[in-house]
Design a protein around this motif. Structure first.
Motif, PDB file in Angstrom:
ATOM      1  N   THR A   1      49.219  43.610  47.795  1.00  0.00           N
ATOM      2  CA  THR A   1      47.766  43.529  48.027  1.00  0.00           C
ATOM      3  C   THR A   1      47.429  42.555  49.164  1.00  0.00           C
ATOM      4  OG1 THR A   1      47.516  41.788  46.362  1.00  0.00           O
ATOM      5  CG2 THR A   1      47.290  44.068  45.608  1.00  0.00           C
TER       6      THR A   1
ATOM      7  N   ARG B   1      44.686  42.895  52.316  1.00  0.00           N
ATOM      8  CA  ARG B   1      43.781  44.010  52.018  1.00  0.00           C
ATOM      9  C   ARG B   1      42.435  43.505  51.501  1.00  0.00           C
ATOM     10  NH1 ARG B   1      47.816  48.385  48.966  1.00  0.00           N
ATOM     11  NH2 ARG B   1      49.243  48.689  50.735  1.00  0.00           N
TER      12      ARG B   1
ATOM     13  N   TYR C   1      39.405  44.548  48.741  1.00  0.00           N
ATOM     14  CA  TYR C   1      39.093  45.376  47.571  1.00  0.00           C
ATOM     15  C   TYR C   1      37.616  45.239  47.209  1.00  0.00           C
ATOM     16  CZ  TYR C   1      44.118  45.924  46.868  1.00  0.00           C
ATOM     17  OH  TYR C   1      45.440  46.239  47.041  1.00  0.00           O
TER      18      TYR C   1
ATOM     19  N   LEU D   1      39.293  50.301  49.137  1.00  0.00           N
ATOM     20  CA  LEU D   1      40.152  50.102  47.979  1.00  0.00           C
ATOM     21  C   LEU D   1      39.323  49.541  46.824  1.00  0.00           C
ATOM     22  CD1 LEU D   1      43.197  48.431  49.775  1.00  0.00           C
ATOM     23  CD2 LEU D   1      42.983  50.817  49.068  1.00  0.00           C
TER      24      LEU D   1
ATOM     25  N   SER E   1      40.798  51.605  41.062  1.00  0.00           N
ATOM     26  CA  SER E   1      41.807  52.661  40.888  1.00  0.00           C
ATOM     27  C   SER E   1      43.097  52.330  41.625  1.00  0.00           C
ATOM     28  CB  SER E   1      41.250  54.003  41.368  1.00  0.00           C
ATOM     29  OG  SER E   1      40.902  53.949  42.745  1.00  0.00           O
ATOM     30  N   ASP E   2      43.000  51.637  42.745  1.00  0.00           N
ATOM     31  CA  ASP E   2      44.188  51.263  43.509  1.00  0.00           C
ATOM     32  C   ASP E   2      44.977  50.148  42.830  1.00  0.00           C
ATOM     33  OD1 ASP E   2      43.720  52.850  46.162  1.00  0.00           O
ATOM     34  OD2 ASP E   2      41.809  51.855  45.740  1.00  0.00           O
TER      35      ASP E   2
END
Length: 344
Positions: free
Chosen positions: A214, A217, A219, A297, A300-301
């Motif tokens: 992660t 990234r 989210y 993202l 669900s990711d």
């Protein structure tokens, strides 16, 4: 005598641990076997509830200041993961949005990079945009950019409006139902929201802490259903079983009402109570939608299915606003079951 069931090998420093989201994050990350370092600015009484979230010696508490680089460095130099959840939704004489949402995250990211922290998780907000009408969300966007520049592999978390026992969202409608003849709704109440349950966000952050993929990234953590602001207010009124309704107030009137208090907040040298829903940043924020982008993202990711906020146990805390008080066996779903039996 207690003992740790697991040891994750993670030493995690959490800034903002005494806040609404912070206490849930501490609970979930500590439960996974991580050692927790919790820098706080509050008294012992305000942070003692965090001690019982881990085994003996697992929770370490420190005093620090967001302008004190030495204490910040001391808090993070032994950690391999740092989580920042420090934030402020209104400005005061001592701390502006720039101080809390931009300068501190930037300084923290720079220190983390300098001492070799492996992971940095920065909690921002869904709706953080450079051109947002609200100074709060503009500062959140600037804070994200500063963190990314200083620590490129940082993970950015953007929660939608968070709901839960200590929230400053649905509780506002409940409080206003007690104080006013009708619950004030800014303008038409047609802005869109995807509220998310606080525990779901905390579980997601725990997952991010344990998953190095992660890194770098962003989210966006939002609930699974979109509501208008007006629909959320009416949902609260239905839950607390009041006959009061909503009243649509133009934003310019609300801003005029907020001005005296905002003026005092920036000048008085002592803490002042802040009326929920009556700050300039809160009012300006109602001019935009807060909905997760389709290509971003999210839960669900991370392999997480968020709760439906209409589930009884999620909104259970709103029962405290009922005129009859908080009664055992009086949960929303039990009330619906009784009504169904009576109608049959």
């Amino acid at each position: 005598m207690g003992f740790l069931m697991t040891n994750s090998g993670i030493t995690c420093t959490v800034f903002g641990s005494t806040g609404f989201l912070g206490r849930y994050v501490v609970h979930h990350v500590a439960k996974s076997g991580s050692r927790m370092i919790l820098p706080t600015r509050c008294s012992e009484n305000d942070r003692q509830h965090l001690k019982v979230m881990g085994d003996l010696g697992q929770i370490v508490q420190l005093d620090y200041g967001i302008r004190d680089e030495e204490t910040i460095r001391y808090a993070v130099e032994r950690s391999n993961v740092v989580i920042n959840m420090v934030g402020r939704e209104w400005e005061t004489r001592n701390f502006s949005f720039e101080d809390v949402n931009v300068t501190f995250p930037k300084k923290l990211a720079e220190i983390c990079a300098d001492v070799g922290v492996r992971r940095l998780v920065h909690v921002s907000a869904l709706g953080a945009e450079e051109d947002h009408p609200s100074a709060y969300y503009r500062s959140k966007a600037a804070g994200e950019a500063a963190v990314r520049e200083a620590f490129p592999s940082a993970t950015i978390v953007r929660p939608a409006k968070i709901v839960g026992v200590e929230d400053r969202f649905l509780n506002i409608f409940g409080e206003h139902s007690r104080k006013y003849p009708a619950v004030p709704i800014i303008d038409g109440g047609d802005t869109k929201h995807q509220p998310v349950f606080v525990d779901d966000v905390a579980v997601a952050i725990r997952q991010i802490v344990h998953d190095e993929l992660t890194s770098g990234r962003t989210y966006e953590l939002a609930g699974n259903k979109v509501y208008t602001f007006d629909e959320l207010a009416k949902m609260v009124l239905k839950t607390i079983r009041t006959r009061k309704s909503t009243a649509y107030i133009p934003s310019f009137i609300m801003k005029a009402l907020s001005c005296p208090h905002e003026w005092l907040l920036r000048r008085v040298p002592f803490p002042m109570p802040t009326p929920l829903g009556l700050t300039r940043s809160y009012i300006d924020a109602q001019s935009r939608d807060y909905v997760k982008r389709a290509d971003s993202l999210g839960f669900s990711d991370l392999g997480i299915e968020p709760n439906n906020i209409e589930n009884g146990y999620v909104l259970d805390y709103l029962r405290s606003f009922r005129a009859g008080g908080y009664q055992v066996g009086d949960a929303p779903w039990e009330h619906e079951e009784r009504d169904a039996k009576l109608s049959a």
